[in-house]
Design an enzyme around this catalytic site. Structure first.
Site, mmCIF file in Angstrom:
data_model
loop_
_atom_site.group_PDB
_atom_site.id
_atom_site.type_symbol
_atom_site.label_atom_id
_atom_site.label_comp_id
_atom_site.label_asym_id
_atom_site.label_seq_id
_atom_site.Cartn_x
_atom_site.Cartn_y
_atom_site.Cartn_z
ATOM 1 N N SER A 196 8.321 2.911 5.210
ATOM 2 C CA SER A 196 9.273 3.520 4.447
ATOM 3 C C SER A 196 8.805 3.341 2.978
ATOM 4 C CB SER A 196 10.738 3.070 4.672
ATOM 5 O OG SER A 196 11.716 3.745 4.144
ATOM 6 N N HIS A 256 4.533 -7.544 -0.437
ATOM 7 C CA HIS A 256 4.166 -8.848 -0.833
ATOM 8 C C HIS A 256 4.988 -8.948 -2.153
ATOM 9 C CE1 HIS A 256 0.609 -9.586 2.119
ATOM 10 N NE2 HIS A 256 1.124 -8.445 2.244
ATOM 11 N N ASP A 301 0.730 -1.372 -0.028
ATOM 12 C CA ASP A 301 -0.082 -0.083 -0.048
ATOM 13 C C ASP A 301 0.875 1.313 0.037
ATOM 14 O OD1 ASP A 301 -2.050 -1.743 0.363
ATOM 15 O OD2 ASP A 301 -2.973 -0.744 2.121
#
Length: 279
Positions: free
Chosen positions: A246, A147, A91
């Site tokens: 980050s 991911h 995200d």
């Protein structure tokens, strides 16, 4: 401009690593449940964190780090149905994207970077010449697990020491080669369809710890890690997490994926990096 320059100079003289380590230890510290719940509530309201999609342990989070690295409910991040598409590993916000030029050079907001500096291997850097890169910036409100953009085998992880400058507008403007000088971990995914896709997790100030699936360590030790046997991941499988947020940088070989169709702006893990996400 003057204010941001002054802020950058102030950050240079701070003991950034010591501050980062201290905050990390504080986030790991088990606190009375009432205190942890209050801190989590204040943070969630301040940054507008969507707690409805999070998996919350019965009795509440035992420490702030457990909240920050919270998993999501099943189905919260469905993958792009186009199985040929590479997907966002996290995200965040697409901060930059484009083509990797000769000698592995790519440009981020007018500044030149080297693929070699991020992936940490000359042969790997050469394989990305003419390929593509994309940068996903994770804000404090985002889900902070990372991911796989593509399915494949992970048998190589490289971990590099570095600085802890903040990865924000001030850092990008005033710290030369910011993503190359900060601490980073490169995860290599060897994919039959897409060649070697590398995801580089870049740390920042207050983001001193990175964990990676397949390496049993509180923080990925420095150096090259050969995983034997390598482990298989499917597109969308978790491969690591930031303990505070980050940036993730994705590298793809030339001719191994369709051109990016993304625009700068918000993106969620599992959405197509080619723009046409038909979910």
């Amino acid at each position: 401009m003057i204010a941001t320059y002054a802020a950058a100079q102030f950050l240079r003289v701070l003991p950034r690593e010591r501050i980062t380590r201290a905050v990390g230890r504080l986030c790991d510290l088990p606190l009375p449940q009432a205190v942890t719940s209050a801190v989590v509530g204040i943070y969630a309201r301040a940054y507008r964190v969507d707690m409805d999609e999070a998996v919350c342990p019965e009795g509440g989070f035992p420490c702030f780090d457990a909240f920050f690295t919270r998993p999501l409910r099943d189905g919260a991040r469905p993958l792009c149905p186009d199985e040929g598409a590479l997907v966002s590993p996290a995200d965040g916000r697409i901060d930059s994207y484009g083509v990797i030029e000769r000698d592995g050079v790519f440009r981020v907001k007018g500044k030149d970077y080297s693929a070699l500096d991020l992936v940490g291997d000359a042969d790997d850097a050469r394989r990305y010449e003419g390929g593509q890169f994309a940068i996903v910036y994770l804000s404090p409100r985002d889900y902070h697990r990372v991911h796989a953009p593509a399915g494949g085998t992970i048998s190589l992880v490289r971990s590099f020491p570095g600085e802890y400058f903040p990865v924000n507008a001030i850092g990008e403007m005033h710290v030369p080669k910011l993503f190359s000088v900060n601490r980073r971990v490169a995860i290599c995914i060897d994919s039959e369809a897409h060649g070697r896709v590398t995801v580089v997790m870049v740390a920042a100030m207050i983001v001193g710890r990175i964990t990676v699936s397949g390496i049993d360590a509180r923080d990925v030790p420095y150096g090259e890690h050969r995983l034997e046997p390598g482990y298989e991941v499917k597109r969308g499988d978790e491969i690591g997490m930031f303990h505070l947020g980050s940036t993730a940088v994705i590298f793809v070989e030339p001719g191994k994926a369709r051109p990016w169709g993304i625009q700068g702006g918000p993106i969620r893990m599992g959405e197509s990096l080619h723009g046409a996400d038909t979910r």
